[in-house]
Each structure stands twice: as structure tokens, then as C-alpha cells.
Design a protein around this motif. Structure first.
Motif, PDB file in Angstrom:
ATOM      1  N   UNK A 148      -6.087  45.964  12.493  1.00 15.08           N
ATOM      2  CA  UNK A 148      -7.095  45.247  11.399  1.00 15.08           C
ATOM      3  C   UNK A 148      -6.318  45.168  10.415  1.00 15.08           C
ATOM      4  N   UNK A 149      -5.400  43.979  10.286  1.00 12.93           N
ATOM      5  CA  UNK A 149      -4.431  44.076   9.116  1.00 12.93           C
ATOM      6  C   UNK A 149      -5.204  43.976   7.693  1.00 12.93           C
ATOM      7  N   UNK A 150      -4.483  44.342   6.509  1.00 13.51           N
ATOM      8  CA  UNK A 150      -5.121  44.507   5.230  1.00 13.51           C
ATOM      9  C   UNK A 150      -4.637  43.252   4.671  1.00 13.51           C
ATOM     10  N   UNK A 151      -5.457  42.474   3.737  1.00 13.02           N
ATOM     11  CA  UNK A 151      -5.197  41.517   2.788  1.00 13.02           C
ATOM     12  C   UNK A 151      -5.495  41.586   1.398  1.00 13.02           C
ATOM     13  N   UNK A 152      -5.771  42.929   1.081  1.00 11.91           N
ATOM     14  CA  UNK A 152      -6.192  43.124  -0.396  1.00 11.91           C
ATOM     15  C   UNK A 152      -5.118  42.647  -1.510  1.00 11.91           C
ATOM     16  N   UNK A 153      -5.630  42.271  -2.633  1.00 12.22           N
ATOM     17  CA  UNK A 153      -4.420  41.995  -3.571  1.00 12.22           C
ATOM     18  C   UNK A 153      -4.531  43.270  -4.501  1.00 12.22           C
ATOM     19  N   UNK A 154      -3.294  43.894  -4.961  1.00  8.03           N
ATOM     20  CA  UNK A 154      -3.440  44.764  -6.097  1.00  8.03           C
ATOM     21  C   UNK A 154      -3.818  44.201  -7.017  1.00  8.03           C
ATOM     22  N   UNK A 155      -4.765  44.987  -8.116  1.00 16.15           N
ATOM     23  CA  UNK A 155      -5.332  44.279  -9.198  1.00 16.15           C
ATOM     24  C   UNK A 155      -6.991  43.911  -8.949  1.00 16.15           C
ATOM     25  N   UNK A 156      -7.257  43.344  -7.664  1.00 16.12           N
ATOM     26  CA  UNK A 156      -8.585  42.948  -7.144  1.00 16.12           C
ATOM     27  C   UNK A 156      -8.692  43.453  -5.978  1.00 16.12           C
ATOM     28  N   UNK A 157      -8.238  44.663  -5.584  1.00 15.16           N
ATOM     29  CA  UNK A 157      -8.414  45.273  -4.397  1.00 15.16           C
ATOM     30  C   UNK A 157      -9.639  45.482  -3.776  1.00 15.16           C
ATOM     31  N   UNK A 158     -10.435  46.015  -4.705  1.00 15.41           N
ATOM     32  CA  UNK A 158     -11.971  46.307  -4.404  1.00 15.41           C
ATOM     33  C   UNK A 158     -12.789  44.989  -4.022  1.00 15.41           C
ATOM     34  N   UNK A 323       3.029  42.398 -11.198  1.00 14.34           N
ATOM     35  CA  UNK A 323       2.098  41.310 -11.698  1.00 14.34           C
ATOM     36  C   UNK A 323       0.845  42.000 -12.424  1.00 14.34           C
ATOM     37  N   UNK A 324       0.122  41.351 -13.397  1.00 12.00           N
ATOM     38  CA  UNK A 324      -0.921  42.050 -14.092  1.00 12.00           C
ATOM     39  C   UNK A 324      -2.000  42.603 -13.218  1.00 12.00           C
ATOM     40  N   UNK A 325      -2.443  43.721 -13.940  1.00 15.32           N
ATOM     41  CA  UNK A 325      -3.612  44.474 -13.467  1.00 15.32           C
ATOM     42  C   UNK A 325      -3.214  45.403 -12.220  1.00 15.32           C
ATOM     43  N   UNK A 326      -2.007  45.878 -12.470  1.00 16.40           N
ATOM     44  CA  UNK A 326      -1.433  47.035 -11.834  1.00 16.40           C
ATOM     45  C   UNK A 326      -0.376  47.546 -12.299  1.00 16.40           C
ATOM     46  N   UNK A 327       0.082  48.837 -11.739  1.00 16.87           N
ATOM     47  CA  UNK A 327       1.058  49.546 -12.262  1.00 16.87           C
ATOM     48  C   UNK A 327       2.283  49.759 -11.247  1.00 16.87           C
ATOM     49  N   UNK A 353       1.689  47.120 -20.397  1.00 17.03           N
ATOM     50  CA  UNK A 353       0.170  47.806 -20.514  1.00 17.03           C
ATOM     51  C   UNK A 353      -0.329  48.861 -19.671  1.00 17.03           C
ATOM     52  N   UNK A 354       0.349  48.943 -18.327  1.00 15.92           N
ATOM     53  CA  UNK A 354      -0.053  50.062 -17.372  1.00 15.92           C
ATOM     54  C   UNK A 354       1.218  50.899 -16.586  1.00 15.92           C
TER      55      UNK A 354
END
Ligand SMILES: NC(=O)c1ccc[n+]([C@@H]2O[C@H](COP(=O)([O-])OP(=O)(O)OC[C@H]3O[C@@H](n4cnc5c(N)ncnc54)[C@H](O)[C@@H]3O)[C@@H](O)[C@H]2O)c1
Length: 432
Positions: A148-158, A323-327, A353-354
């Protein structure tokens, strides 16, 4: 349903948070005790918007549990999601040590009548037999594998997990398909049901096409510079065609992060195993590496005088995360850029910033500033490395006063060249 999620990293924690939010009872297992102790108190070990709220809410609701013990969780679970890391080996192939260890521990603790081991980690094609043999060594009760491969992007994962474009279910077993369809019932997105190998291939092919778009944009950017064209206009014109789309068609210092670089290399290696020379992806990787050199050359030409000498020059790097929105600093282009600049004996001061804490672990010999304005104070140039929104919104008049020389080398094309030039800056972007 009762679920175990193995691996409390980006993928595991988001998976656990979302499935518990949807009303399931979820156990999340990791081998790092400090991480688990923190998570029990709702402390998320990395920056991901909304994740900590989801986790805290579901711990309180007694739907989400953290443990280091497979024994505590696996016997109660019908589904075990494997979400451990599959980092690259020197050869580019994926290192499957964590995967096999996690599957083995899971197998030792089966107690359910039937357990569906579902691999979310990105793993190469062709390991089904070895995985099955690993489980059979330890377990006598019934089990099946699914992908069940995962396609989330860090920063907008939820958001990506709650509202994905698609859910890929890789299993030819009707029972496994039914369980996974039921689990995902309240999540939107197209269902793509296929065999395990095709599911795994979807993941590698999907990341590879994204990397290809980035490298294509970078190749066009290089041509635009040579031809006197503006890459932003060219790619806007290309991307306006719905068959192409603008997403990922942006030039810059190249793709980084925990997925694209490693998955492109792993896909080339998988191709080799199946007697295919993946020349397209080799070119994608090579163009990506060239962008670092291209960027350094711009810095040299902007501040290094005729010889391009950076010795003793002070440079401010704005942004370090890939990329932005991640550390996340895994494979961030900033690492190579910082090392390259310090090898050339420039003094580098950076701000993100993070990602500062993670960056301090992987980048040595540079200084870290408390904010963007402190970083650029007295610097010979301001280098844009990550396109954080706050850098776009910087007060350019103030920035000009603080910099020793009003020079911007914009690795992400966040500024409008006309505006910054009107403010009195020398501006070098990518492909414009
Ligand atoms: N990060 C992403 O954006 C992303 C997106 C899609 C797919 N993926 C894939 O998902 C997988 C996981 O990626 P990640 O970024 O979440 O990794 P990660 O490194 O953030 O997390 C992995 C976790 O697994 C734990 N772990 C290792 N061995 C274990 C074991 N035997 N038992 C229990 N826990 C164990 C580690 O301690 C760590 O917390 C990788 O294959 C990756 O390619 C990642």
C-alpha cells in the motif's frame, strides 16, 4: 479495526494519526525508546503541520498507543503496516535491513487468526519470496502480504493522507483487498487495485516522473540562460497545457529530500536487476547534480570577482530544509551547497525557520543565525536555498541596508527580478 503501525517516522506517525482519527485502535511501534516516550506525551520528533494536534487528540481518546513492544500490539492487530525506512546504500540500491527486521519481529508475535502485513515503505520489486520465507520461519498462523505505497508529501502530510489522489492496494487476495478497502472507506481518492509488484512499481514510477519534471525544468532553465529567454514564462506556457501541468515544473537547485533522490537511484538499480539500462533516469539524476554546480558558479560570478574567488567572502544561506514546511534535512541540496562554499573558503551563515537543529547535525563549518535578517547582516550576498514564504515577504529595503553588498542569488526564483533590481540589487535567478 485494530492496527499496528511499525515505524514512528514521517510515514508511520501520519498513518497512525489518520487511522486513529478515523476511529480505529492504532498501536505505533518503534525501536527507539526515547522517541516512544516523547510520543506518549504527544511530542512529535519532527516538524509536520497539524500532526501533533492529531496525535494528542487520539491519545486522549484512547485510540492511539505508542510502544516499543511488538508483543503488546501485533497479536491484537488484523493489519500491520510496515513503515520503516529504506535508505540508500552506496550502490544506490535500497537498504532493506530495517524492513526485514520489522517483518521478522512482526512474524514472531503473530497470534491473530489472520494477519495482513501491509508494506507502506518504498521497497524494490522482487522481494516477495524472501519476505514470505522470513515470516514462515517464525509464524504458523495465517498471514498475507499486501503493498500500500505511501504518496504523502512532507509539509502537507495529514491533508495528503486524508484526501489523497489515489489509494493503491497491491494484493491479488480478495480477503486482503476487502480489508484494505474497508479500512480506507472514509478516505477519498481513486482506488487502484493491482498485484504487489505493480503497486511497488507505481511508487517508483510516480517519484521518478516528478524528479524527471524537475530535471526537465532545470535543463530548460540552462537553455533559457544561454538563449536569453525567461524560464518562468517558458514553463508557465508549457505547464498551462493540461496534458503537462505546472506542478513540479519549476527550476532551482534541484530536488532533494528523503524520497526523490533515493528512489530515482533505487529505480535505476532495480532496472539493472531486470536487465534494463534506465538511461532516462540516469540523465535526470545527472542534471539534478549539475544544478548544485550551476548555482555555485552563479555565486562565484556574482561575488567572487574576475577569478570567481570566494575565499573570505561572507555568504548568507536562507533556507536549509529540502523544501518549505518541513525540518527534514535528508538529502537537502543545502548540504552540498554549504560544503562546496566552505571548501572554497567562504564564510557561511545560515538560517532556516524549522530545520536548524537537524542542519547542525549534518552541516559543519558554518554559522547559524537566529533569523533571516541576522544571517544577511554584513554578508556579501544573500542566497535563497529554500522557498519559505517568509523569505518571499522579506523587507528588501531593510535587507539592502543590512547586506554588505546588495546581491541576491536566488536558487528558487522566489523574487521578481524587476522588483529587486528596482530596489538596487544585483539579482541572479535560475534560468531568467
Ligand atoms: N518521508 C516521506 O515523505 C515518504 C513519503 C512516501 C514514502 N516514504 C517511504 O516510507 C518509508 C518510511 O519513510 P520515513 O520518512 O517515514 O522514514 P523515517 O526514517 O522517518 O522513519 C522510520 C522509522 O522506523 C523506525 N524503525 C526502524 N527499524 C524499526 C524496526 N525494526 N521496528 C520498528 N521501528 C523501526 C525508525 O526508528 C524510524 O522512527 C521509506 O521507505 C520511505 O521511502 C516516505
Amino acid at each position: 479495526m485494530t492496527i499496528t503501525v511499525v515505524g514512528a517516522g514521517y510515514v508511520g506517525l501520519v498513518t497512525a494519526a489518520v487511522f486513529s482519527e478515523l476511529g480505529n485502535k492504532v498501536y505505533c511501534v518503534d525501536v527507539v525508546p526515547e522517541k516512544i516516550e516523547g510520543l506518549k506525551k504527544g511530542i512529535v520528533p519532527f516538524f509536520e503541520p497539524s500532526l501533533s494536534e492529531f496525535i494528542t487528540r487520539n491519545i486522549k481518546a484512547k485510540r492511539l498507543f505508542f510502544t516499543t513492544s511488538y508483543k503488546e500490539s501485533v497479536p491484537k492487530s488484523q493489519i500491520v503496516f510496515i513503515c520503516v525506512g529504506t535508505p540508500p546504500k552506496e550502490s544506490g540500491e535500497a537498504d532493506l535491513t530495517y524492513l526485514f527486521a520489522a517483518v521478522e519481529e512482526t512474524a514472531k508475535n503473530f497470534n491473530h487468526g489472520y494477519t495482513l502485513i501491509t508494506i507502506k515503505s518504498t521497497i524494490p520489486i522482487g522481494f516477495e519470496d524472501q519476505l514470505e520465507a522470513t515470516v514462515k520461519k517464525h509464524a504458523s498462523s495465517k498471514f498475507e502480504f499486501a503493498s500500500c505505497p505511501e504518496f504523502l508529501r512532507e509539509g502537507t502530510a495529514i491533508e495528503d493522507t486524508m484526501h489523497p489522489d489515489r489509494i493503491v492496494i497491491g494484493s491479488t487476495s480478495q480477503k486482503a483487498q476487502k480489508i484494505l478497502l474497508e479500512l480506507h472507506a472514509s478516505i477519498s481518492g481513486e482506488r487502484i487495485i493491482t498485484d504487489i509488484r505493480s503497486a511497488q512499481l507505481i511508487k517508483y514510477a510516480a517519484n521518478s516522473i516528478l524528479a524527471t519534471k524537475v530535471s526537465f525544468a532545470n535543463a530548460i532553465a540552462v537553455l533559457c540562460e544561454r538563449m536569453g529567454a525567461d524560464v518562468e514564462k517558458v514553463l508557465a506556457g508549457v505547464g498551462a497545457d493540461r496534458r503537462v501541468g505546472r506542478s513540479f515544473l519549476y527550476p532551482g537547485i534541484g530536488y532533494g529530500g528523503s524520497c526523490l533522490p533515493k528512489d530515482v537511484l533505487a529505480f535505476i538499480a532495480i532496472g539493472r536487476h531486470f536487465d534494463y539500462d534506465f538511461q532516462l533516469l540516469q540523465a535526470v539524476d545527472s542534471i539534478n547534480n549539475d544544478q548544485i554546480e550551476n548555482f555555485i558558479n552563479k555565486v562565484k560570478s556574482a561575488v567572487g570577482g574576475k577569478e570567481g574567488n570566494l575565499k573570505g567572502v561572507k555568504l548568507a544561506m536562507l533556507g536549509l530544509a529540502f523544501k518549505p514546511n518541513t525540518d527534514d534535512m535528508r538529502d537537502a541540496p543545502s548540504i552540498k551547497i554549504a560544503n562546496h562554499l566552505t571548501d572554497l573558503e567562504a564564510t557561511v551563515v545560515a538560517y532556516d525557520p524549522q530545520a536548524m537543529d537537524n542542519a547542525k547535525r549534518v552541516i559543519k563549518n558554518i554559522k547559524f543565525a537566529k533569523d533571516a535578517y541576522s544571517a544577511i547582516t554584513g554578508a556579501d550576498a544573500m542566497l535563497i536555498i529554500t522557498e519559505w514564504p517568509q523569505f518571499r515577504e522579506m523587507d528588501l529595503k531593510k535587507a539592502k541596508k543590512l547586506l554588505k553588498k546588495p546581491i541576491i542569488v536566488d536558487g528558487r526564483n522566489i523574487f521578481n527580478p524587476k522588483t529587486v533590481k528596482e530596489e538596487g540589487f544585483t539579482y541572479l535567478g535560475m534560468g531568467r
